[in-house]
Scaffold this active site. Structure first.
Site, PDB file in Angstrom:
ATOM      1  N   ASP B 394      -5.657  48.461  43.230  1.00 48.78           N
ATOM      2  CA  ASP B 394      -5.206  49.059  41.996  1.00 48.78           C
ATOM      3  C   ASP B 394      -4.275  50.196  42.395  1.00 48.78           C
ATOM      4  O   ASP B 394      -4.284  50.633  43.541  1.00 48.78           O
ATOM      5  CB  ASP B 394      -6.428  49.572  41.255  1.00 48.78           C
ATOM      6  CG  ASP B 394      -6.051  50.304  40.005  1.00 48.78           C
ATOM      7  OD1 ASP B 394      -5.132  49.836  39.321  1.00 48.78           O
ATOM      8  OD2 ASP B 394      -6.672  51.333  39.720  1.00 48.78           O
ATOM      9  N   LYS B 395      -3.451  50.662  41.495  1.00 48.52           N
ATOM     10  CA  LYS B 395      -2.605  51.778  41.863  1.00 48.52           C
ATOM     11  C   LYS B 395      -3.175  53.106  41.371  1.00 48.52           C
ATOM     12  O   LYS B 395      -3.577  53.950  42.150  1.00 48.52           O
ATOM     13  CB  LYS B 395      -1.192  51.593  41.297  1.00 48.52           C
ATOM     14  CG  LYS B 395      -0.237  52.669  41.750  1.00 48.52           C
ATOM     15  CD  LYS B 395       1.064  52.643  41.003  1.00 48.52           C
ATOM     16  CE  LYS B 395       0.950  53.190  39.605  1.00 48.52           C
ATOM     17  NZ  LYS B 395       0.685  54.610  39.516  1.00 48.52           N
ATOM     18  N   PHE B 540       9.553  55.310  21.718  1.00 49.08           N
ATOM     19  CA  PHE B 540       9.756  54.657  22.997  1.00 49.08           C
ATOM     20  C   PHE B 540       9.449  53.171  22.882  1.00 49.08           C
ATOM     21  O   PHE B 540       8.540  52.767  22.175  1.00 49.08           O
ATOM     22  CB  PHE B 540       8.798  55.301  24.000  1.00 49.08           C
ATOM     23  CG  PHE B 540       8.695  54.561  25.270  1.00 49.08           C
ATOM     24  CD1 PHE B 540       9.576  54.838  26.305  1.00 49.08           C
ATOM     25  CD2 PHE B 540       7.727  53.587  25.460  1.00 49.08           C
ATOM     26  CE1 PHE B 540       9.486  54.164  27.480  1.00 49.08           C
ATOM     27  CE2 PHE B 540       7.628  52.909  26.640  1.00 49.08           C
ATOM     28  CZ  PHE B 540       8.512  53.196  27.650  1.00 49.08           C
ATOM     29  N   THR B 677      -1.093  46.405  39.475  1.00 49.76           N
ATOM     30  CA  THR B 677      -1.178  47.594  38.652  1.00 49.76           C
ATOM     31  C   THR B 677      -0.768  47.297  37.214  1.00 49.76           C
ATOM     32  O   THR B 677       0.002  46.376  36.962  1.00 49.76           O
ATOM     33  CB  THR B 677      -0.280  48.718  39.221  1.00 49.76           C
ATOM     34  OG1 THR B 677      -0.249  49.786  38.294  1.00 49.76           O
ATOM     35  CG2 THR B 677       1.133  48.217  39.445  1.00 49.76           C
ATOM     36  N   GLY B 678      -1.318  48.064  36.352  1.00 50.12           N
ATOM     37  CA  GLY B 678      -0.947  47.934  34.954  1.00 50.12           C
ATOM     38  C   GLY B 678       0.331  48.681  34.658  1.00 50.12           C
ATOM     39  O   GLY B 678       0.875  48.615  33.559  1.00 50.12           O
ATOM     40  N   ASN B 819     -10.655  48.622  34.456  1.00 50.54           N
ATOM     41  CA  ASN B 819      -9.788  47.451  34.447  1.00 50.54           C
ATOM     42  C   ASN B 819      -9.769  46.723  35.784  1.00 50.54           C
ATOM     43  O   ASN B 819      -9.204  45.660  35.919  1.00 50.54           O
ATOM     44  CB  ASN B 819      -8.367  47.843  34.030  1.00 50.54           C
ATOM     45  CG  ASN B 819      -7.800  48.894  34.948  1.00 50.54           C
ATOM     46  OD1 ASN B 819      -8.560  49.514  35.699  1.00 50.54           O
ATOM     47  ND2 ASN B 819      -6.519  49.092  34.923  1.00 50.54           N
ATOM     48  N   ASP B 820     -10.383  47.325  36.783  1.00 55.00           N
ATOM     49  CA  ASP B 820     -10.423  46.684  38.085  1.00 55.00           C
ATOM     50  C   ASP B 820     -11.701  45.891  38.295  1.00 55.00           C
ATOM     51  O   ASP B 820     -11.852  45.208  39.303  1.00 55.00           O
ATOM     52  CB  ASP B 820     -10.302  47.725  39.194  1.00 55.00           C
ATOM     53  CG  ASP B 820      -9.089  48.601  39.001  1.00 55.00           C
ATOM     54  OD1 ASP B 820      -8.035  48.046  38.687  1.00 55.00           O
ATOM     55  OD2 ASP B 820      -9.214  49.820  39.154  1.00 55.00           O
TER      56      ASP B 820
END
Lengths: 355, 1206
Positions: B394-395, B540, B677-678, B819-820
């Site tokens: 994961d980041k 955005f 990564t997300g 999330n991992d």
């Protein structure tokens, strides 16, 4: 897994800084380098060589003589006789001649040898009752189930002592060896037939049921019967020496120490060197053996022999070990040369050790 | 599920529909719904013994030994006494039972704890405090803030406006942000009126228990009214109530029927590749055993036919040869059973446990700042750590700290943020010792914000208009929400940590964002409060990569402030600022070069007329039914032009300590690292460069960002052709049969250089389709590193599964967040980063520690050692057992295949348990080829593990052959040496007992030497174990052969005196020595030759260590080499959506007046409170997701149960 340690502090859960926990225990870590390996090989080679030479010299000074009497000489007749089990009770005596080429110096041992006799069959080996043979009253009358039919009780239900197949097949040939010197009268070679079993066997492993002055061995064995193939009961095995009877009979003890392989020899007697021409050992010359040929071997295509041997510090005549040591020494030496060559060629400069 | 968990499913008919009547226990109990008591424990005092034994005998090894035991009872077969099997079996059973018992006691304790939690239940109109276990379906319960939800509930009413309830679902789905649930108005009106609640007689009719967390269907019938119920109204067990004072709920599912518990079956039991190999080998061993026994049985038949029948005089027996052979077969099965080692599995567990403890104890993997030691949560996977080929990381939170700091900025061509040495004019490295800028003039400054360049604050104080414009723009142009519980205590909720960091920095510099309403933004500019009218937010999105706000200042002037990616903003700047653009570009390059995330700020003054016209269009567009998005975009495009550049910001996404160095080390160890990564592609790429994953010197970094499957496929193929032009189309599939399954295995292909691959989420979705996954895998696995961006948790797991399925490689997933979890569970090894965010990742991981950099120690030191030790252990273990057993085989040819053992039964019993157990255990707990320092110095040492070089089928065969040779020597040398010879006292020497003892001694001495040869690290303990065991052999042998023991039970100790009478013979010792030399020297020579001629990496390193004779080098900290080229990074890591919220009023509640029920709402300002990771920038006032001592929930406990199986 991690134990919550008591106490809270900023570093309360920090692991101990012990050499063990940090896997930093001081240790000797040998590695296979030329410095350790090559000397090991050379030294081992030398050691084996020296041992081999020493053994060769030793073995050269031991003698062994085998006299097969299965069906040789006059024993042919007995051999034929024993083929038929119904003749088991008929005694048969025969003679075999042999020559001792050279003086057997020192203690001389007489063995009987059997070939192709499988004392090492599992069911044969198990078929004995050690508890009975330490003379325990209870076990005497109730042989172990390992003795299993038909060697635990006879047809009438009387317990057999000693029970089992091993005891039942006790070797029952007997010998007397005669020396025929060319110059003098023939002389019977005197043999010690006692004290030939292991001390522990004679005194611990095999015991007779308790007796005393009035209560004889025969009485102690009352209520039991002799093994099927025996001609005499156990308390009457050695008619010459009443103290050598019962379970502590030397021949029985030696027989009961089963052999590991189908060809084996067992000690029969030791030359008594107290008198006559035998003080030095067994002199060279002609000999004859008179055999009470009882034991049938033709069923299992076996053979019987008398073995006469002297011993050294390292046992009886044994050509294997000296040769094995010499061969091993040679092999190691060859290997050492190869290793040295490889070392000189590759290892010395660490050529292959570059990454 | 547990044994008891199965009970209810079996007993009951399958439930089709669930009917519940509120407040009617009698009615509800007629359905026999499960109560809320949960039981994860397996046993109680009475059932423990039978159940545990039953379970243990389900294990094949134990069952096999039970079977052997039964064989041994049959006298005709029994070739060994029963105790040779019983003693080891009992020992093994007891050890396992003890472990199970301890586990179960823990489970009982946690069950009790969970079941005895208190909750308020409405009974007969009164709230009664009840234990959880007594709650029943249909009860109405009251939950308070921060309480765990007791069971699956239908939300009736809550203290919050609109009957909202905020819940945290981290335990359930791993998402840490708060979720909102809302009750029906019908029930919500009851509020906390107990009378109304207890009179409530609604009937719920809903789906049967299931494990779908995201769905619920049902109806509530209340009188004549019927309301449909959906997931919005349901509170699930495992959630926690947050920000809600109280709420009432109706229990729908309880205990084991809750969705949480229904979801528990998922966690799978992981097995290592050695385990899988062992399964194959055990089958092979069984085959070997059967083969040997068949040979011996046939031999027996032949022998009986030729010889045995003649021997019946002395040993009467059955005449049937076939039957005899049959019995012999089973007898030999008993004798040769030692080839299937019962103690092997237990020993393996012990070794793994021991090596796990080393991980827990390692001080170098202890993080002092968070007081977190490393933890091996699964103790059965250690050696797999030495074989990792792929790491999926994961980041955020794993590679990075997830802390954004405002680091530098460029204002009007002037760069701020660097500390310049006054004397040399050199830029200085920022260290802790430097004095940060003093923000004390500003009472609202954030105390945690540190900035070292004093000139910026001076510029602010000097009221430089550009600098003020810069900060004003930052203070206005964002979607952050402020919460001010008490005066001066500002808490910002930002959707992206970058924004949070920027607004926080701005606040410290004296431009404090105080509050916002849908129409206004209030800021404090240098102590003066000013309220800007917020006219529009041009939000955005991914394409725009910028956001703007249009505000009217108190003086009435209209301004548009814009921030966004440099490339996009530069296109929309007024040509007049081209000079400034140049200067800023230079700064941007510099920032990007340092791995900072940059944003460019611009503004534009608007005139009233133009704006009102635009506003009109905007309004029209925003209510348009067709192409609304496009129309809006066009309008935005129209107004965001001719802007004036203000400057640029640089935010540092702080990497964790030592990440770059760790990645470098792991790359050296030939481990491929994939970052999943997300984050957005640019961000991910940036991080990829800054942590050394992507490097400038790489031949090429492929970027796959296509929008159709076809393009993706083409891009992947092109990339592959570039890497390896000779690559063939379909040759890469080699059918590999593993126990009947035939998954396609993608062979490794070699690229002609170093390549990197970046693939975005969109393309990844295509690439993971079954038609393309192999193409993707093939290309990706040729690259040194791969970065997948915008990956959903599910995709993370898919990627891991893909590699797991088609590569013969061991995978490791490391992550910190919820999330991992999916990928952590999917990978062979899951590693959780602890101490950062929620515990979710850690709870489902196999290993956990606080910092990414510990990974290199975990793999390169612990993993490598564990693997090495396990392999050495297995090789030696098989060697010693095979050698032991084969001797029986040779003896069979001399004892008429009668199943006579070579050794004494006592020796057979003790050989594995006493004589050889400890030395090999010592080997596998202490052995190290080189120490930790050298292991890290030479990461290449890790490679043999990836290739399974230390233990494989081939190594196993070598073991077997080696054993075969040794057993031949051990049997035949004593045989020939003692054959036909006499002892030195003239007595015959080859009686069975002497021979047994001699072979035993030869065997023990040989395996002793062999072990000494294998052991490369002799600690005190090893010395003790090795010499102790050898000594133990002689001590116990003499003891067992003593008079005393013989007198106690003659048949069992029939070897009396053998040791005394046999070991005093010099010929015996000469034989033993010869055997040992013949067995060990060839091995020694072979190993030496191997190490000389084709040395392995281990040999080389050991050689080097030996040569240098220096202590291990200290781990070096490599300085990260910054790259020079610019990598533009639009640093927003947030998705669209907040802008609407800000203006929508929905979440901006003003506290409402007290309602008719008479309840006084508390003074807490309600509102949207995301506490998810996206808000996790730390310079904000409070610690994010403070790590509490959270009680483990039942789910966690359940997982513990699942994973603990032996």
């Amino acid at each position: 897994m991690v134990k919550k340690q008591a106490g809270t502090g900023p570093l309360s859960r920090r692991p101990d800084n012990s050499a063990f926990k940090q896997q930093r225990l001081p240790a000797w870590s040998p590695s296979l380098t030329a410095k350790t390996v090559l000397p090991t090989f050379y030294i081992l080679s030398l050691v084996c060589l020296l041992l081999g030479i020493w053994l060769v010299i030793t073995v050269e000074n031991t003698y062994q003589l085998k006299v097969d009497y299965t069906n040789s000489g006059s024993c042919e007749r007995c051999f034929e006789l024993r083929k038929n089990a119904t003749n088991a009770k008929i005694p048969c005596q025969c003679f075999v001649n042999f020559i001792v080429p050279k003086l057997f110096q020192g203690d001389v041992f007489f063995y009987y040898g059997l070939r192709n006799f499988h004392q090492n069959l599992r069911r044969y080996m198990d078929s004995r009752d050690d508890a009975q043979m330490v003379g325990r009253k209870k076990n005497l009358k109730t042989p172990s189930s390992y003795c299993a039919p038909p060697f635990d009780y006879d047809a009438g239900g009387v317990p057999i002592a000693p029970c089992g197949a091993v005891a039942n097949s006790l070797f029952n040939d007997s010998f007397s060896v005669t020396y025929h010197p060319t110059t003098a009268r023939s002389a019977l070679v005197p043999l010690y037939r006692k004290g030939i079993a292991w001390y522990t066997d004679k005194n611990v492993k095999f015991r007779n049921p308790p007796t005393n002055g009035t209560f004889t061995l025969q009485q102690a064995f009352e209520g039991t019967t002799r093994p099927l193939y025996w001609q005499r009961p156990v308390y009457d095995l050695d008619q010459s020496d009443p103290l050598n009877n019962g379970f502590i009979n030397d021949d029985l003890i030696i027989w009961m120490r089963e052999a590991a392989f189908p060809n084996f020899k067992k000690l029969y007697g030791v030359l008594s060197r107290s008198q006559g021409p035998f003080t030095e050992g067994l002199p060279a010359g002609n000999y004859s053996i008179s055999i009470n040929y009882n034991y049938p071997v033709e069923y299992f295509r076996g053979g019987k022999e008398v073995v006469i041997s002297t011993v050294s510090w390292f046992g009886g005549q044994n050509h294997f070990l000296p040769i094995a040591y010499l061969v091993t020494s040679g092999l190691i030496l060859v290997t050492s040369f190869v290793l040295t060559a490889v070392y000189v060629k590759v290892g010395k400069k660490g050529k292959n050790m570059e990454e | 599920m547990s044994f008891f968990g199965l009970d209810w499913t079996r007993k009951k008919e399958k439930e089709v529909e669930r009917k519940i009547r509120a407040n009617d226990r009698e009615y509800n109990s007629s359905f026999k719904y499960a109560t809320n008591a949960i039981q994860t424990s397996k046993y109680n005092i009475i059932t423990f013994l039978p159940l545990n034994l039953f379970e243990q005998f389900q294990r094949i090894a134990n069952a096999y030994f039970l079977f052997l035991l039964m064989l041994q009872v049959i006298p005709a077969i029994s070739s060994l006494s029963w105790f040779t099997t019983v003693v080891p079996l009992v020992l093994v059973l007891c050890m396992t039972a003890a472990k199970d018992a301890i586990d179960d006691i823990h489970r009982h304790r946690s069950d009790r704890q969970v079941n005895n939690r208190k909750v308020n239940v409405l009974i007969n109109g009164k709230l009664v405090s009840e234990k959880w276990m007594n709650v029943q379906v249909g009860d109405i319960i009251k939950l308070e803030n921060n309480q765990f939800v007791t069971a699956d509930l239908l939300l009736l009413s809550s203290s919050e406006p609109l009957n909202l309830v905020y819940i945290e679902t981290a335990e359930l789905d791993g998402e840490t942000n708060l979720k909102v649930k809302q009750s029906l108005t019908l029930t919500g009106d009851m509020t906390d009126n107990l009378e109304a609640l207890s009179a409530f007689n609604g009937e719920v009719c809903c789906e049967p228990p299931n494990n779908r967390l995201d769905r619920f269907t049902g109806t509530l019938t209340c009188g004549t009214q019927k309301h449909s119920l959906d997931n919005e109204r349901i509170l699930l067990r495992g959630c926690t109530i947050r920000n809600t004072d109280w709420c009432f709920g109706l229990v729908l599912f309880a205990g084991p029927e809750t969705k949480l518990m229904q979801n528990c079956g998922k966690s799978t039991f992981k097995r290592t590749s050695i385990d899988r190999l062992m399964n194959v080998l055990v089958l092979f061993i069984f085959g070997l055993l059967a083969l040997m026994c068949i040979i011996l049985a046939v031999g027996n038949a032949i022998w009986e036919y030729k010889e045995g029948s003649k021997f019946t005089v002395f040993l009467p027996r059955d005449q049937n040869k076939a039957f005899s052979a049959f019995l012999t077969f089973w007898s030999y099965i008993i004798i040769l059973n030692t080839v299937v080692p019962i103690s092997l599995y237990v020993s393996m567990e012990v070794i793994r446990l021991g090596n796990s403890y080393y991980i827990n104890w390692d001080r170098n993997m202890y993080h002092a700042r968070s007081d977190t030691p490393a933890e091996a949560r699964t103790t059965t996977l250690n050696e797999e750590l030495g074989q990792i080929k792929y790491i999926f990381s994961d980041k955020t939170g794993t590679l990075t700290q997830n802390i954004m700091t405002f680091n530098k900025c460029s204002i009007n061509g002037q760069c701020y943020g660097d500390v310049i040495d006054h004397y040399s004019g050199q830029r200085l490295e920022i260290t802790e010792e430097m004095t940060p800028v003093d923000f004390s003039f500003n009472r609202l400054a954030d105390s945690k914000f540190l900035f070292y360049d004093h000139s910026l604050l001076e510029a602010v104080k000097l009221e430089s208009p550009e600098v003020h414009a810069f900060f004003r723009s930052l203070a206005l142009c964002h979607t952050v929400m402020a919460e001010e519980k008490k005066e001066g205590d500002l808490v910002y909720q930002a959707q992206s940590p970058d924004e949070g960091a920027l607004v926080t920095a701005t606040r410290s510099f004296g431009f404090v964002f105080r509050s916002r309403s849908p129409e206004t933004v209030t800021i404090e500019e240098m102590g003066i409060q000013r309220s800007y009218e917020l006219l529009a937010i041009l939000d955005f999105n991914n394409v725009r990569k910028r956001m703007s706000v249009i505000v009217r200042n108190p003086e009435g002037k209209l301004t548009l402030y814009c921030k966004g990616a440099d490339t996009l903003i530069y296109e929309r700047l007024d040509p007049s600022c081209s000079k400034l653009m140049e200067a800023t570009t230079e700064h941007l390059n510099e920032f990007a070069g340092e791995g900072l995330r940059t944003l460019v700020l611009a503004y534009k003054d608007l005139d009233e007329e133009y704006f009102s016209e635009w506003k009109q269009h905007h309004h029209e567009a925003s209510i348009a039914l067709e192409d609304r998005e496009e129309k809006l975009d066009k309008l935005y495009e129209e107004i965001e032009k001719d802007m004036l550049l203000i400057g640029a910001t640089a935010v540092e996404d702080k990497l964790q300590d030592g990440v770059a160095q760790t990645i470098e080390q792991l790359t050296k160890a030939e481990i491929k690292i994939w970052v999943l990564t997300g984050d957005k592609q640019e961000t991910a790429e940036n991080i990829g460069y800054s942590c050394n994953l992507l490097r400038e010197e790489m031949n090429k970094v492929f970027i796959v960002a296509a929008n159709s499957p076809k393009e993706v496929r083409q891009e992947l193929r092109d990339a592959r052709l570039k890497m390896c032009p000779t690559t063939e189309q379909d040759k890469f599939l080699i059918p590999e049969t593993i126990l009947g399954n035939t998954p396609k295995v993608v062979e490794d292909e070699h690229a002609n250089g170093d390549y990197g691959l970046v693939i975005n989420g969109h393309s990844l979705a295509f690439a993971l389709e079954s038609s393309m996954e192999l193409e993707f895998l093939r290309t990706a696995s040729m690259c040194k590193s791969v970065i997948c961006c915008r990956v959903t948790p599910l995709q993370k797991a898919q990627v891991v599964e893909l590699v797991k399925k088609h590569k013969k490689a061991v995978t490791l997933a490391i992550g910190d967040g919820a999330n991992d979890v999916s990928m952590i569970k999917a990978a062979h090894i899951g590693v959780g980063i602890s101490g950062q965010e929620g515990m979710q990742a850690v709870l489902s991981s196999d290993f956990s520690f606080a910092q990414f950099r510990f990974l290199q120690r975990l793999l390169l030191v612990h993993g490598r050692w564990s693997y090495l030790r396990m392999c050495k252990f297995l090789r030696y273990f098989f060697y010693k057992n095979f050698t032991f057993t084969f001797v029986h085989f040779w003896y069979a040819f001399f004892c008429g295949f009668s199943a006579q053992t070579v050794y004494d039964e006592g020796f057979i019993t003790l050989y594995n348990l006493v004589y050889t157990a400890l030395p090999v255990l010592g080997l596998s707990l202490f052995d190290q080829d080189v120490n930790a320092g050298w292991s890290l110095e030479f990461p290449q040492l890790y490679v043999p593990g990836q290739l399974s070089m230390y233990f494989s089928k081939r190594a196993f065969m070598m073991c077997a052959l080696h054993s075969c040779y040794s057993s031949l020597v051990i049997f035949f040398v004593p045989y020939v040496a003692l054959y036909d010879t006499a002892r030195s006292d003239g007595r015959d020497g080859v009686d069975y007992q002497s021979f047994a003892l001699i072979t035993q001694t030869c065997l023990t001495v040989t395996v002793f030497f062999q072990l000494s040869l294998d052991l490369s690290y002799w600690t005190v303990v090893n010395h003790l174990f090795v010499w102790g065991s050898l000594g133990m052999f002689f001590i116990l042998t003499f003891t067992m052969y003593t008079d005393g023991l013989f007198r106690i039970h003659p048949p069992s100790f029939a070897f009396i005196g053998t040791a005394r009478n046999c070991l005093n013979q010099s010929s015996v010792w000469l034989t033993v020595a010869l055997t040992a030399v013949l067995c060990v020297l060839p091995v020694l020579a072979y190993r030496y030759l191997c190490s000389q001629i084709s040395p392995t990496i281990n040999d080389k390193v050991r050689y080097k260590v030996h040569q240098t004779k220096e202590p291990a080098p200290r781990p070096r900290r490599t300085k990260l080499i910054r790259r020079s080229t610019r990598r533009s990074g639009y640093a927003f890591s947030h998705a669209q959506g907040y802008g609407d919220l800000v203006t929508s009023r929905r979440f901006l509640w003003r506290p409402q007046p007290a309602r008719s029920t008479g309840v006084t709402p508390t003074g807490r300002s309600p509102g949207f409170k995301p506490t998810g990771r996206s808000a996790g920038y730390s310079p904000a006032g409070r610690e994010q997701n403070p790590k509490q001592k959270v009680e483990p929930t039942s789910l966690q406990m359940f997982r513990a149960v699942k994973d603990s199986s032996f």
